[in-house]
Design an enzyme around this catalytic site. Structure first.
Site, PDB file in Angstrom:
ATOM      1  N   CYS A 167      -5.465   6.785   3.502  1.00  9.03           N
ATOM      2  CA  CYS A 167      -4.299   5.940   3.212  1.00  9.03           C
ATOM      3  C   CYS A 167      -3.135   6.192   4.150  1.00  9.03           C
ATOM      4  O   CYS A 167      -2.387   5.291   4.469  1.00  9.03           O
ATOM      5  CB  CYS A 167      -3.876   6.093   1.753  1.00  9.03           C
ATOM      6  SG  CYS A 167      -3.314   7.729   1.321  1.00  9.03           S
ATOM      7  N   CYS A 187       0.817  -1.214   0.000  1.00  5.67           N
ATOM      8  CA  CYS A 187       0.000   0.000   0.000  1.00  5.67           C
ATOM      9  C   CYS A 187       0.846   1.257   0.000  1.00  5.67           C
ATOM     10  O   CYS A 187       0.342   2.346  -0.253  1.00  5.67           O
ATOM     11  CB  CYS A 187      -0.896   0.053   1.226  1.00  5.67           C
ATOM     12  SG  CYS A 187      -2.026  -1.302   1.327  1.00  5.67           S
ATOM     13  N   CYS A 228       4.493   8.402   2.707  1.00 11.81           N
ATOM     14  CA  CYS A 228       4.522   9.751   2.158  1.00 11.81           C
ATOM     15  C   CYS A 228       4.677  10.781   3.267  1.00 11.81           C
ATOM     16  O   CYS A 228       4.798  10.438   4.445  1.00 11.81           O
ATOM     17  CB  CYS A 228       3.236  10.002   1.391  1.00 11.81           C
ATOM     18  SG  CYS A 228       1.784   9.962   2.442  1.00 11.81           S
ATOM     19  N   ASP A 245       2.542   2.372   2.744  1.00 14.99           N
ATOM     20  CA  ASP A 245       2.650   2.972   4.078  1.00 14.99           C
ATOM     21  C   ASP A 245       2.875   1.898   5.126  1.00 14.99           C
ATOM     22  O   ASP A 245       2.093   0.948   5.212  1.00 14.99           O
ATOM     23  CB  ASP A 245       1.346   3.696   4.453  1.00 14.99           C
ATOM     24  CG  ASP A 245       1.205   5.032   3.757  1.00 14.99           C
ATOM     25  OD1 ASP A 245       2.104   5.858   3.932  1.00 14.99           O
ATOM     26  OD2 ASP A 245       0.201   5.223   3.042  1.00 14.99           O
TER      27      ASP A 245
END
Lengths: 125, 407
Positions: A103, A33, A59, A35
């Site tokens: 997310c 994903c 991120c 993360d």
């Protein structure tokens, strides 16, 4: 796109690293994903979080929320810490872009996983 | 702070000569090119002059150029128009897994309207195999649409060979040349294509304008826009005259500078690629090592995520881009990198550096100075086990199922 506070926590993240012999470790997310957040806890006899560190793959929002949650819980009792939600972390950063709310906003989940890990270890003792 | 623009595949700065052209059009020639009177006639001349310049740049005749609102419209118009005009001949369309969304989603939309779609796989370099095209062709195939050069990894596709196959079988061939035009020679006759898409803002022109080349005799009709008879019934709506004159100027300048600029950009690119892959551990070049755009360098950095790298670079004044999920607005990383067999976790760590005419060797050196500490900092923060995680499965196992990888 990001608030100044997010950028500050991204640029100067608080409490990065690992704790040797932690009392609890929690990890959420997966590399697929994009993360992963890992939180390490040191908890004293009064159930107060004495030290907390994090490591994050992700991120800017993922790094900033991890940093923020560590700042929010240091010195708090476990009961207080468990009340912190992902939304509270995002709010403390002055908000996140909408698409980041799902997310990359998992820091409170990682914290809860670390507390649960501590509880289960303690229960076994 | 030093500002370095390394995102020329996203868009380019408008050249001053182009700005002048656009301003003249806006200030002095406001007429409608369809009008019969003096004001209209003046502007008609400008539009036709721009058409000649664009045609000359790609080896076409002016009548074969239709002005549009940009790459996306040209792609939609080309694909949809061929599909609708050839329904009675067949319903099969071939494309590749690494197309721009403007092509991919147009083809997929036709897939829901009764057309059969083949999406060809690519090899680990993002290259379509000519043999795969041969194998995919059926007697129902009416269109092959494959990009000339890929926007994310810079790989240049074997369009000439594919177009030859298409021609021999009476199949129409479209290519999206948005990324290649102005960077490598793009000639419709050498490529042998029937339709070709270009965009102005990738070649130092204005945004919101592009062109579609439609070879004379191609069975195509406008099937999306209903309206007036502009562009000889091929594109309704009053012409975007300032944009069109800007595109004409940008195309003319691009052609004049092409050989010199290609060589210059290659020098910068090659130093960048060599240095990044030697100075930093666990970095891979994505895309083809040789058959790639002269201004294009793209990498994956293991254990760290693309957006974090972009933010860190941005803080140092460097503008780049990434194929990570966080930058796409979805949860999925780039479909191009995934199609090349790059695992999700590595695709998240992609960075694209696309150079332009204003970049210098000093810009490259600046990047090489700031990037290693950024990678170190983010890797130090990463919880991934950097000894065992992402053990590469290497070689041809990584590519999905392209014919060129099976051999």
């Amino acid at each position: 796109m990001y608030t100044e506070k997010v950028m500050d926590h991204f640029e100067n993240p608080r409490n990065v690293g690992e704790i040797e012999n932690p009392d609890g470790v929690g990890q959420v997310g997966n590399p697929t994903c994009g993360d992963i957040m890992k939180i390490y806890l040191k908890v004293n006899d009064d159930n107060v979080i004495e030290d907390v560190k994090f490591k994050t793959f992700g991120c800017g929002a993922a790094i900033a929320t991890s940093s923020m949650v560590t700042e929010m819980v240091k010195g708090k009792t476990l009961d207080e810490a468990l009340k912190i939600s992902n939304k509270a972390v995002a709010d403390a950063l002055g908000g996140l872009p909408p698409k980041k709310m799902h997310c990359s906003n998992l820091a409170a989940d990682a914290l809860q996983a670390a507390i649960e890990d501590y509880m289960s270890k303690k229960g076994k003792k | 702070m030093r500002k370095v623009y390394f995102d020329h595949s996203a868009t380019t700065p408008v050249r001053p000569e182009v700005v002048d052209e656009v301003c003249t059009s806006l200030k002095e020639n406001f007429g409608n090119p369809t009008s019969l009177h003096y004001f209209g006639r003046q502007v008609r001349k400008d539009v036709e002059a721009a058409r000649e310049k664009v045609a000359a740049a790609i080896g076409a005749i002016p009548n074969e150029i239709v002005f549009t609102s940009g790459g996306t419209e040209s792609d939609n118009m080309a694909i949809h128009g061929v599909a609708m005009s050839n329904k009675n001949k067949g319903n099969h369309i071939i494309t590749s897994a690494v197309e721009h969304h403007a092509v991919m989603n147009t083809v997929k939309a036709l897939g829901k309207e009764g057309f059969t779609i083949t999406i060809l796989p690519v090899d680990k370099y993002g290259m379509v195999s000519v043999n795969d095209v041969v194998a995919a062709i059926t007697d129902k195939t009416i269109l092959i649409t494959i990009m000339h050069a890929n926007n994310e990894v810079g790989t240049i596709m074997p369009i000439q060979e594919i177009a030859k196959l298409a021609y021999a079988r009476g199949i129409f061939m479209h290519t999206d040349a948005v990324q290649s035009f102005g960077k490598i020679p793009v000639n419709v006759n050498e490529l042998g294509v029937d339709l070709l898409t270009i965009s102005a803002h990738k070649i130092y022109g204005p945004k919101g304008v592009g062109a579609l080349y439609i070879r004379k005799g191609t069975r195509w009709k406008q099937s999306l826009f209903h309206g007036g008879a502009q562009e000889r019934l091929r594109r309704a709506g009053t012409e975007n005259v300032p944009g069109i004159t800007g595109l004409g100027k940008a195309a003319e300048l691009a052609m004049a500078d092409l050989p010199k600029e290609t060589e210059y950009l290659k020098t910068l690119r090659d130093r960048l690629i060599r240095q990044v892959t030697t100075k930093i551990d666990r970095v891979k070049l994505t895309g083809h090592p040789d058959k790639r755009l002269p201004n294009h360098a793209s990498f994956t950095f293991e254990f760290i995520e693309g957006e974090s790298m972009l933010l860190s670079l941005d803080m140092k004044g460097i503008a780049a881009s990434s194929g990570s999920a966080c930058t796409s607005g979805s949860l999925e990383p780039s479909h191009v990198l995934l199609a090349m067999g790059i695992p999700h976790e590595i695709a998240h760590g992609s960075i694209r550096i696309t150079l332009g005419r204003d970049n210098t060797m000093e810009d490259i050196d600046y990047f090489l100075e700031v990037m290693p500490p950024i990678v170190d900092r983010l890797r130090a923060m990463s919880p991934l086990d950097q000894e065992t995680e992402f053990a590469s499965n290497g070689g041809c196992d990584a590519c999905k199922s392209s014919g060129s990888c099976k051999s």
